[in-house]
Design a protein around this motif. Structure first.
Motif, mmCIF file in Angstrom:
data_model
loop_
_atom_site.group_PDB
_atom_site.id
_atom_site.type_symbol
_atom_site.label_atom_id
_atom_site.label_comp_id
_atom_site.label_asym_id
_atom_site.label_seq_id
_atom_site.Cartn_x
_atom_site.Cartn_y
_atom_site.Cartn_z
ATOM 1 N N MET A 31 0.821 -1.201 0.000
ATOM 2 C CA MET A 31 0.000 0.000 0.000
ATOM 3 C C MET A 31 0.864 1.263 0.000
ATOM 4 O O MET A 31 0.421 2.331 -0.415
ATOM 5 N N ALA A 32 2.123 1.131 0.415
ATOM 6 C CA ALA A 32 3.054 2.252 0.383
ATOM 7 C C ALA A 32 4.021 2.124 -0.785
ATOM 8 O O ALA A 32 4.283 3.099 -1.503
ATOM 9 N N SER A 33 4.568 0.924 -0.973
ATOM 10 C CA SER A 33 5.447 0.641 -2.115
ATOM 11 C C SER A 33 4.610 -0.046 -3.184
ATOM 12 O O SER A 33 4.565 -1.278 -3.278
ATOM 13 N N THR A 34 3.942 0.754 -3.986
ATOM 14 C CA THR A 34 2.958 0.219 -4.930
ATOM 15 C C THR A 34 3.586 -0.591 -6.051
ATOM 16 O O THR A 34 2.863 -1.268 -6.789
ATOM 17 N N LEU A 35 4.905 -0.572 -6.182
ATOM 18 C CA LEU A 35 5.555 -1.456 -7.140
ATOM 19 C C LEU A 35 5.245 -2.914 -6.822
ATOM 20 O O LEU A 35 5.234 -3.765 -7.713
ATOM 21 N N PHE A 36 4.963 -3.207 -5.548
ATOM 22 C CA PHE A 36 4.695 -4.576 -5.111
ATOM 23 C C PHE A 36 3.199 -4.865 -4.959
ATOM 24 O O PHE A 36 2.821 -5.939 -4.504
ATOM 25 N N ALA A 37 2.351 -3.912 -5.332
ATOM 26 C CA ALA A 37 0.911 -4.090 -5.204
ATOM 27 C C ALA A 37 0.352 -4.852 -6.399
ATOM 28 O O ALA A 37 0.961 -4.898 -7.484
ATOM 29 N N LYS A 38 -0.829 -5.421 -6.234
ATOM 30 C CA LYS A 38 -1.572 -5.964 -7.362
ATOM 31 C C LYS A 38 -2.133 -4.775 -8.137
ATOM 32 O O LYS A 38 -2.802 -3.920 -7.565
ATOM 33 N N LEU A 39 -1.865 -4.715 -9.419
ATOM 34 C CA LEU A 39 -2.173 -3.527 -10.206
ATOM 35 C C LEU A 39 -3.380 -3.700 -11.122
ATOM 36 O O LEU A 39 -3.848 -2.717 -11.720
ATOM 37 N N ALA A 40 -3.883 -4.912 -11.248
ATOM 38 C CA ALA A 40 -5.021 -5.149 -12.140
ATOM 39 C C ALA A 40 -6.204 -4.273 -11.748
ATOM 40 O O ALA A 40 -6.468 -4.062 -10.561
ATOM 41 N N GLY A 41 -6.884 -3.755 -12.752
ATOM 42 C CA GLY A 41 -8.086 -2.976 -12.496
ATOM 43 C C GLY A 41 -7.866 -1.495 -12.328
ATOM 44 O O GLY A 41 -8.830 -0.739 -12.116
ATOM 45 N N LEU A 42 -6.613 -1.036 -12.404
ATOM 46 C CA LEU A 42 -6.348 0.390 -12.287
ATOM 47 C C LEU A 42 -6.670 1.094 -13.612
ATOM 48 O O LEU A 42 -6.636 0.482 -14.679
ATOM 49 N N PRO A 43 -6.959 2.388 -13.569
ATOM 50 C CA PRO A 43 -7.259 3.129 -14.792
ATOM 51 C C PRO A 43 -5.986 3.376 -15.603
ATOM 52 O O PRO A 43 -4.870 3.070 -15.140
ATOM 53 N N PRO A 44 -6.096 3.930 -16.810
ATOM 54 C CA PRO A 44 -4.914 4.216 -17.620
ATOM 55 C C PRO A 44 -3.909 5.095 -16.882
ATOM 56 O O PRO A 44 -4.287 6.033 -16.182
ATOM 57 N N LEU A 45 -2.629 4.774 -17.064
ATOM 58 C CA LEU A 45 -1.551 5.483 -16.381
ATOM 59 C C LEU A 45 -0.601 6.094 -17.405
ATOM 60 O O LEU A 45 -0.239 5.446 -18.388
ATOM 61 N N LEU A 46 -0.196 7.327 -17.153
ATOM 62 C CA LEU A 46 0.916 7.942 -17.870
ATOM 63 C C LEU A 46 2.035 8.142 -16.869
ATOM 64 O O LEU A 46 1.869 8.848 -15.872
ATOM 65 N N LEU A 47 3.188 7.504 -17.131
ATOM 66 C CA LEU A 47 4.358 7.646 -16.266
ATOM 67 C C LEU A 47 5.436 8.394 -17.023
ATOM 68 O O LEU A 47 5.868 7.966 -18.100
ATOM 69 N N GLN A 48 5.871 9.519 -16.468
ATOM 70 C CA GLN A 48 6.989 10.281 -17.010
ATOM 71 C C GLN A 48 8.141 10.255 -16.013
ATOM 72 O O GLN A 48 7.915 10.407 -14.812
ATOM 73 N N VAL A 49 9.353 10.091 -16.523
ATOM 74 C CA VAL A 49 10.511 10.023 -15.636
ATOM 75 C C VAL A 49 11.743 10.508 -16.385
ATOM 76 O O VAL A 49 11.841 10.367 -17.608
#
Length: 303
Positions: free
Chosen positions: A222-240
């Motif tokens: 819940m804090a380190s979301t890299l380890f969370a189950k991600l199914a069902g989330l809305p579209p994501l845009l990641l910029q880095v």
């Protein structure tokens, strides 16, 4: 090849780090970091036409930002960065104004509770309260885009995971800038980009993460979301930025999200630093990132 404006900003940050290293060492406090950032924010020139106003969002002190004209039915919920221990709507007014213009939307920035006074999960609860307040005010979930930078991007993902687990209505999409998704700081880019990153260090992240988690496991999904189950989330845009130690926090998150069936778009801006979007429109690469955000949001709404 970076622009002259970007090179000048990189040189300024490098000089600042060298100057700090040359001073007699004395550990900085969270209070000092907060005061310095707030003082610098007061000197920031906002885009012409920017309008902001304080509001109580379900018990969470927050701030509206608008760059008219806007579609008043459309809202960006901006969760500010600052390592979960600093930052505020005031430090992020310029970014909020640029997001308002990009999204053709009002931007709500909650002044969520900070560590160490209010460790995890206080910030997540405040983000959920602000989002619930928007829905209670008649804003449709499908008209909300959640955005965040650094720790704020991690907080945005925590909020999305909590909403999904509760079976609640999810925002239309999420925009995540230089997301901090792994509080264990185990991503490979902490090593490969160690000498390239002019702002962030693994040690600094570990210290900030310890304040936020207050003895809890930093691998908590819940804090380190890299380890969370991600199914069902809305579209994501990641910029880095390509030079960030947090590069793989976004890259790995995007990979795992896609495997889980999430529409995740990753944009790596080569030679850029942590949350370089702050420097739009003065730095061309930062403005290009804002244009990318605008195109992503327009696509989500079919504009």
């Amino acid at each position: 090849m970076v622009s002259a404006q970007a090179r000048a900003e990189i040189d300024r940050m490098v000089a600042g780090r060298r100057e700090a290293a040359a001073r007699p060492s004395s550990p900085r406090t969270v209070e000092q970091d907060r005061r310095d950032w707030e003082a610098a924010a007061r000197l920031t020139v906002l885009p012409k036409g920017a309008r902001f106003q304080g509001v109580d969002a379900g018990g969470v002190k927050s701030e509206w930002m608008e760059m008219p004209p806007v579609n008043r039915d459309r809202v960006v919920l901006l969760l500010h960065g600052g390592g979960y221990s600093s930052g505020s709507p005031r430090t992020h007014r310029k970014l909020a104004a640029n997001l308002s213009r990009a999204a053709f939307a009002r931007v709500l920035t909650p002044d969520y509770r900070l560590a160490p006074e209010h460790p995890f999960p206080a910030g997540v609860k405040d983000a959920l309260r602000a989002y619930g307040w928007l829905l209670d005010r008649g804003v449709a979930a499908g008209n909300v885009v959640v955005a965040g930078d650094s720790a704020g991007a991690g907080l945005a993902l925590s909020m999305l995971v909590a909403l999904r687990d509760a079976g609640a209505a999810l925002p239309r999409a999420a925009v995540l800038m230089s997301a901090w998704t792994d509080l264990t700081t185990s991503s490979p880019s902490h090593g490969t980009n160690r000498k390239l990153d002019v702002q962030v260090t693994r040690q600094g992240l570990r210290e900030a993460g310890a304040l936020y988690m207050d003895g809890r496991d930093p691998a908590d999904p819940m804090a380190s979301t890299l380890f969370a189950k991600l199914a069902g989330l809305p579209p994501l845009l990641l910029q880095v930025g390509g030079d960030e130690v947090l590069l793989d926090d976004s890259r790995l998150l995007a990979e795992r999200a896609r495997v889980a069936g999430v529409d995740a778009t990753l944009r790596v801006f080569e030679s850029m630093w942590h949350v370089f979007q702050f420097h739009a429109p003065e730095v061309p690469e930062a403005q290009a990132a804002m244009n990318d955000i605008a195109a992503f949001i327009r696509a989500q709404f079919g504009d």
